[in-house]
Scaffold this motif. Structure first.
Motif, PDB file in Angstrom:
ATOM      1  N   ASP A 106      26.927 -11.683 -68.238  1.00  0.00           N
ATOM      2  CA  ASP A 106      25.628 -11.309 -68.799  1.00  0.00           C
ATOM      3  C   ASP A 106      25.458  -9.798 -68.924  1.00  0.00           C
ATOM      4  O   ASP A 106      24.634  -9.331 -69.734  1.00  0.00           O
ATOM      5  CB  ASP A 106      24.489 -11.864 -67.930  1.00  0.00           C
ATOM      6  N   VAL A 107      26.193  -9.021 -68.127  1.00  0.00           N
ATOM      7  CA  VAL A 107      26.022  -7.561 -68.159  1.00  0.00           C
ATOM      8  C   VAL A 107      27.241  -6.844 -68.734  1.00  0.00           C
ATOM      9  O   VAL A 107      27.193  -5.634 -68.959  1.00  0.00           O
ATOM     10  CB  VAL A 107      25.698  -6.990 -66.763  1.00  0.00           C
ATOM     11  N   ILE A 108      28.341  -7.559 -68.960  1.00  0.00           N
ATOM     12  CA  ILE A 108      29.484  -6.925 -69.612  1.00  0.00           C
ATOM     13  C   ILE A 108      29.166  -6.757 -71.096  1.00  0.00           C
ATOM     14  O   ILE A 108      28.837  -7.715 -71.785  1.00  0.00           O
ATOM     15  CB  ILE A 108      30.760  -7.771 -69.443  1.00  0.00           C
ATOM     16  N   PRO A 109      29.223  -5.528 -71.619  1.00  0.00           N
ATOM     17  CA  PRO A 109      28.848  -5.317 -73.023  1.00  0.00           C
ATOM     18  C   PRO A 109      29.888  -5.883 -73.984  1.00  0.00           C
ATOM     19  O   PRO A 109      31.086  -5.937 -73.673  1.00  0.00           O
ATOM     20  CB  PRO A 109      28.771  -3.792 -73.129  1.00  0.00           C
ATOM     21  N   ASP A 110      29.437  -6.299 -75.156  1.00  0.00           N
ATOM     22  CA  ASP A 110      30.340  -6.852 -76.169  1.00  0.00           C
ATOM     23  C   ASP A 110      31.397  -5.843 -76.597  1.00  0.00           C
ATOM     24  O   ASP A 110      32.517  -6.224 -76.955  1.00  0.00           O
ATOM     25  CB  ASP A 110      29.546  -7.311 -77.397  1.00  0.00           C
ATOM     26  N   TRP A 111      31.039  -4.544 -76.583  1.00  0.00           N
ATOM     27  CA  TRP A 111      31.991  -3.531 -77.030  1.00  0.00           C
ATOM     28  C   TRP A 111      33.083  -3.253 -76.004  1.00  0.00           C
ATOM     29  O   TRP A 111      34.056  -2.559 -76.307  1.00  0.00           O
ATOM     30  CB  TRP A 111      31.266  -2.237 -77.403  1.00  0.00           C
ATOM     31  N   LEU A 112      32.962  -3.783 -74.784  1.00  0.00           N
ATOM     32  CA  LEU A 112      34.029  -3.659 -73.798  1.00  0.00           C
ATOM     33  C   LEU A 112      35.005  -4.816 -74.029  1.00  0.00           C
ATOM     34  O   LEU A 112      35.033  -5.809 -73.301  1.00  0.00           O
ATOM     35  CB  LEU A 112      33.466  -3.685 -72.377  1.00  0.00           C
ATOM     36  N   ASP A 113      35.799  -4.686 -75.074  1.00  0.00           N
ATOM     37  CA  ASP A 113      36.631  -5.793 -75.531  1.00  0.00           C
ATOM     38  C   ASP A 113      38.098  -5.402 -75.661  1.00  0.00           C
ATOM     39  O   ASP A 113      38.860  -6.022 -76.399  1.00  0.00           O
ATOM     40  CB  ASP A 113      36.118  -6.315 -76.875  1.00  0.00           C
ATOM     41  N   GLY A 114      38.502  -4.374 -74.914  1.00  0.00           N
ATOM     42  CA  GLY A 114      39.882  -3.927 -74.958  1.00  0.00           C
ATOM     43  C   GLY A 114      40.612  -4.247 -73.670  1.00  0.00           C
ATOM     44  O   GLY A 114      40.424  -5.308 -73.068  1.00  0.00           O
ATOM     45  N   SER A 115      41.431  -3.327 -73.238  1.00  0.00           N
ATOM     46  CA  SER A 115      42.259  -3.514 -72.051  1.00  0.00           C
ATOM     47  C   SER A 115      41.602  -2.844 -70.849  1.00  0.00           C
ATOM     48  O   SER A 115      41.485  -1.616 -70.801  1.00  0.00           O
ATOM     49  CB  SER A 115      43.646  -2.917 -72.291  1.00  0.00           C
ATOM     50  N   VAL A 116      41.133  -3.658 -69.894  1.00  0.00           N
ATOM     51  CA  VAL A 116      40.519  -3.132 -68.677  1.00  0.00           C
ATOM     52  C   VAL A 116      41.033  -3.930 -67.487  1.00  0.00           C
ATOM     53  O   VAL A 116      41.512  -5.066 -67.609  1.00  0.00           O
ATOM     54  CB  VAL A 116      38.979  -3.189 -68.718  1.00  0.00           C
ATOM     55  N   GLU A 119      45.535   7.521 -65.259  1.00  0.00           N
ATOM     56  CA  GLU A 119      46.593   8.528 -65.215  1.00  0.00           C
ATOM     57  C   GLU A 119      47.237   8.749 -66.578  1.00  0.00           C
ATOM     58  O   GLU A 119      47.842   9.796 -66.832  1.00  0.00           O
ATOM     59  CB  GLU A 119      47.641   8.115 -64.185  1.00  0.00           C
ATOM     60  N   ARG A 120      47.127   7.765 -67.473  1.00  0.00           N
ATOM     61  CA  ARG A 120      47.715   7.930 -68.808  1.00  0.00           C
ATOM     62  C   ARG A 120      47.055   9.069 -69.572  1.00  0.00           C
ATOM     63  O   ARG A 120      47.698   9.777 -70.355  1.00  0.00           O
ATOM     64  CB  ARG A 120      47.578   6.635 -69.603  1.00  0.00           C
ATOM     65  N   PHE A 121      45.761   9.246 -69.352  1.00  0.00           N
ATOM     66  CA  PHE A 121      44.999  10.218 -70.138  1.00  0.00           C
ATOM     67  C   PHE A 121      44.373  11.323 -69.280  1.00  0.00           C
ATOM     68  O   PHE A 121      43.813  12.268 -69.818  1.00  0.00           O
ATOM     69  CB  PHE A 121      43.898   9.502 -70.921  1.00  0.00           C
ATOM     70  N   GLY A 122      44.456  11.180 -67.965  1.00  0.00           N
ATOM     71  CA  GLY A 122      43.829  12.177 -67.087  1.00  0.00           C
ATOM     72  C   GLY A 122      42.325  12.136 -67.149  1.00  0.00           C
ATOM     73  O   GLY A 122      41.659  13.176 -67.074  1.00  0.00           O
ATOM     74  N   THR A 123      41.772  10.939 -67.287  1.00  0.00           N
ATOM     75  CA  THR A 123      40.317  10.789 -67.425  1.00  0.00           C
ATOM     76  C   THR A 123      39.739   9.950 -66.286  1.00  0.00           C
ATOM     77  O   THR A 123      40.451   9.256 -65.562  1.00  0.00           O
ATOM     78  CB  THR A 123      39.957  10.111 -68.756  1.00  0.00           C
ATOM     79  N   HIS A 124      38.434  10.020 -66.174  1.00  0.00           N
ATOM     80  CA  HIS A 124      37.659   9.309 -65.155  1.00  0.00           C
ATOM     81  C   HIS A 124      36.300   9.019 -65.806  1.00  0.00           C
ATOM     82  O   HIS A 124      35.259   9.491 -65.358  1.00  0.00           O
ATOM     83  CB  HIS A 124      37.492  10.241 -63.942  1.00  0.00           C
ATOM     84  N   LEU A 125      36.320   8.270 -66.890  1.00  0.00           N
ATOM     85  CA  LEU A 125      35.200   8.219 -67.827  1.00  0.00           C
ATOM     86  C   LEU A 125      33.908   7.694 -67.205  1.00  0.00           C
ATOM     87  O   LEU A 125      33.911   6.762 -66.404  1.00  0.00           O
ATOM     88  CB  LEU A 125      35.540   7.342 -69.039  1.00  0.00           C
ATOM     89  N   ALA A 141      39.915  11.691 -74.070  1.00  0.00           N
ATOM     90  CA  ALA A 141      38.773  10.792 -73.888  1.00  0.00           C
ATOM     91  C   ALA A 141      38.723   9.740 -74.990  1.00  0.00           C
ATOM     92  O   ALA A 141      38.413   8.564 -74.738  1.00  0.00           O
ATOM     93  CB  ALA A 141      37.474  11.589 -73.868  1.00  0.00           C
ATOM     94  N   THR A 142      39.013  10.149 -76.205  1.00  0.00           N
ATOM     95  CA  THR A 142      39.016   9.211 -77.325  1.00  0.00           C
ATOM     96  C   THR A 142      40.081   8.128 -77.115  1.00  0.00           C
ATOM     97  O   THR A 142      39.830   6.934 -77.313  1.00  0.00           O
ATOM     98  CB  THR A 142      39.277   9.951 -78.638  1.00  0.00           C
ATOM     99  N   SER A 143      41.249   8.528 -76.678  1.00  0.00           N
ATOM    100  CA  SER A 143      42.324   7.570 -76.438  1.00  0.00           C
ATOM    101  C   SER A 143      41.969   6.612 -75.304  1.00  0.00           C
ATOM    102  O   SER A 143      42.220   5.396 -75.404  1.00  0.00           O
ATOM    103  CB  SER A 143      43.620   8.315 -76.105  1.00  0.00           C
ATOM    104  N   MET A 185      39.910   0.872 -74.024  1.00  0.00           N
ATOM    105  CA  MET A 185      38.932  -0.031 -73.427  1.00  0.00           C
ATOM    106  C   MET A 185      38.171  -0.842 -74.454  1.00  0.00           C
ATOM    107  O   MET A 185      37.696  -1.942 -74.159  1.00  0.00           O
ATOM    108  CB  MET A 185      37.915   0.777 -72.599  1.00  0.00           C
ATOM    109  N   SER A 186      38.000  -0.285 -75.646  1.00  0.00           N
ATOM    110  CA  SER A 186      37.122  -0.898 -76.633  1.00  0.00           C
ATOM    111  C   SER A 186      37.818  -1.028 -77.981  1.00  0.00           C
ATOM    112  O   SER A 186      37.993  -0.043 -78.702  1.00  0.00           O
ATOM    113  CB  SER A 186      35.836  -0.079 -76.795  1.00  0.00           C
ATOM    114  N   ASN A 187      38.199  -2.253 -78.335  1.00  0.00           N
ATOM    115  CA  ASN A 187      38.753  -2.485 -79.673  1.00  0.00           C
ATOM    116  C   ASN A 187      37.715  -2.199 -80.755  1.00  0.00           C
ATOM    117  O   ASN A 187      38.044  -1.729 -81.844  1.00  0.00           O
ATOM    118  CB  ASN A 187      39.242  -3.931 -79.792  1.00  0.00           C
ATOM    119  N   THR A 188      36.439  -2.485 -80.429  1.00  0.00           N
ATOM    120  CA  THR A 188      35.358  -2.248 -81.393  1.00  0.00           C
ATOM    121  C   THR A 188      35.342  -0.799 -81.835  1.00  0.00           C
ATOM    122  O   THR A 188      35.293  -0.495 -83.042  1.00  0.00           O
ATOM    123  CB  THR A 188      34.003  -2.626 -80.771  1.00  0.00           C
ATOM    124  N   TYR A 189      35.392   0.132 -80.881  1.00  0.00           N
ATOM    125  CA  TYR A 189      35.331   1.550 -81.224  1.00  0.00           C
ATOM    126  C   TYR A 189      36.679   2.073 -81.714  1.00  0.00           C
ATOM    127  O   TYR A 189      36.725   3.034 -82.491  1.00  0.00           O
ATOM    128  CB  TYR A 189      34.806   2.361 -80.041  1.00  0.00           C
TER     129      TYR A 189
END
Length: 457
Positions: free
Chosen positions: A150-160, A297-303, A348-350, A355-359
């Protein structure tokens, strides 16, 4: 029990005593000299202080004034570029009151000011994932996490990877800080001021020093010097509150080194995505769930990912931050221009696309920017009086929680200035004079209690 009613004579005497007390207070206020309060800085902290002072206009003698002195533009730095996330229960020790009071005040103030971007929203912790080895039998993110569907957004549709709740919306919320600042400013600007009432104005200029008079063992503030259009000017002032973000450390010189304000500016890049479009080119709604992502670690991010009510998605926690020294900040480093890092935008874009196929398929960047958060050595703010001065105050150095704490800080400083003490918070841990010299670094990132959850570098 025996009760005694007041006689008509006693009733009249009581009424007369109340009237006399009220009249005496009014006469005392009328006889008191006007107060001219200057707040240095038109970010969310300085504007919150001014707004809370303005809300107590009845506490000022006639012909008093509040002035905000700003060198760049309203909400020009972090207040115009921050994510605006707040969490009531994420405080720890001395910051608990700031979290709780700030969170509660936001709900009230945003209704009062008609702030459209405020809302409560759930928050998820999301670990980075890897592309599945068997793409023919791939479950969706919601299918793999049915208890949170119910709280997972539709746009979170990639690899997580693993997903867990950090808050379900009862004590987590967001606001677009620039709108909040502008609404406070508009309310003060448009307030009706009767003859002799409290006035407000915004003055554009760069502070260069403080004027004072010696007496009674302290220096009493009399004015604030500033430059505008290459000319020197002075604002009459009985009180001055320095609230200029990381550049507040310049006040060491304004107050002749009577207080030392070690400060590190943490300069970080952030990005904003445009609202997505459907197949007909119409704006799609964006589910209101914030994400705090683990280190990738792939991107050096902590979004940190914050969808906003206008359909945009704000992202920080990009990594690669620069650390700006006190001396550089005192020389106005990145005050007028604070460019982002292109390589961190790419990273950050990568990370977000993974995480998001939509975006990844239809997303488009709207804004690329950078700003600084002010960090004292112990990661606690400076809030209180300047030693050796009467009418001088500091409200700065609020680290990554400056936006979330702003209403509470505004009320605390207003109480200190007008009442001589703060009733809503204990300001002792935030004494501006607690340092002489220090090179120790405190925690820089966002925490839930003592647990690190946000951008740490």
């Amino acid at each position: 029990m025996i009760t005694h009613a007041l006689s008509p004579v006693h009733t009249r005497l009581a009424s007369f005593s109340s009237l006399r007390a009220a009249t005496t207070t009014t006469l005392q206020m009328s006889a008191a000299p006007p107060r001219h309060i200057v707040v240095i800085g038109a970010g969310i902290q300085g504007t919150s202080v001014a707004y809370q002072l303005h809300k107590r206009s009845a506490s000022f003698p006639p012909h008093s004034s509040i002035t905000i002195l700003e060198s760049q533009a309203v909400a020009s730095a972090a207040s115009g570029k921050g994510g605006g996330f707040m969490a009531r229960s994420w405080g720890n020790g001395v910051t608990t009151g700031l979290h709780e009071l700030g969170f509660d005040m936001y709900e009230e103030l945003c209704a009062e000011l008609n702030v459209q971007s405020y809302r409560k929203l759930p928050v998820l912790s999301v670990a980075p994932g890897r592309p599945p080895s068997n793409k023919g039998n791939q479950q969706s993110v919601k299918e793999r996490n049915p208890s949170l569907s119910d709280v997972i957004p539709d746009w979170l549709d990639g690899s997580v990877g693993r997903i867990s709740p950090l808050g379900l919306g009862e004590d987590t919320a967001q606001v677009t800080p620039k709108e909040f600042v502008e609404k406070m400013m508009d309310r003060m600007m448009n307030a009706n001021c009767s003859d002799g009432g409290l006035s407000f104005k915004l003055v554009m200029g760069t502070c260069t020093g403080i004027d004072y008079e010696e007496g009674d063992g302290s220096k009493s503030i009399t004015g604030v010097r500033y430059t505008a259009n290459d000319k020197e000017h002075t604002l009459e002032a009985s009180d001055v509150i320095v609230s200029a973000g990381p550049w507040s450390c310049k006040a060491e010189h304004w107050f002749e080194n009577s207080v030392q304000l070690p400060m590190e500016g943490v300069k970080s890049t952030s990005i904003v995505w445009k609202p997505p479009l459907d197949h007909e080119g119409k704006l799609k709604s964006v589910d209101a769930t914030a994400l705090f992502c683990g280190e990738d670690e792939r991107f050096g991010t902590h979004l940190e990912v914050y969808p906003r009510p206008d359909g945009t998605v704000y992202i920080c926690g990009i990594g690669g931050s620069d650390y700006i020294s006190t001396s550089d900040l005192q020389s106005s480093a990145f005050l007028s221009s604070c460019p982002p890092k292109p390589d961190r935008v790419t990273a950050a874009t990568s990370a977000f696309h993974a995480m998001s196929n939509t975006y990844a398929q239809k997303g488009e960047l709207q804004t690329v920017q950078a700003c600084m958060r002010p960090c004292p050595p112990d990661a606690l703010p400076y809030m209180g009086t300047v030693p050796g001065y009467s009418g001088a105050y500091i409200n700065a150095g609020h680290n990554c929680w400056g936006i979330a704490w702003a209403p509470a800080c505004g009320r605390a400083m207003a109480e200190l200035v007008l009442d001589g003490e703060c009733a809503c918070l204990d300001l002792n841990p935030f004494d501006p004079a607690r340092f002489t010299t220090s090179s120790k670094r405190g925690g820089r990132g966002r925490k839930k209690g003592s647990l690190s959850v946000g951008e740490q570098w």
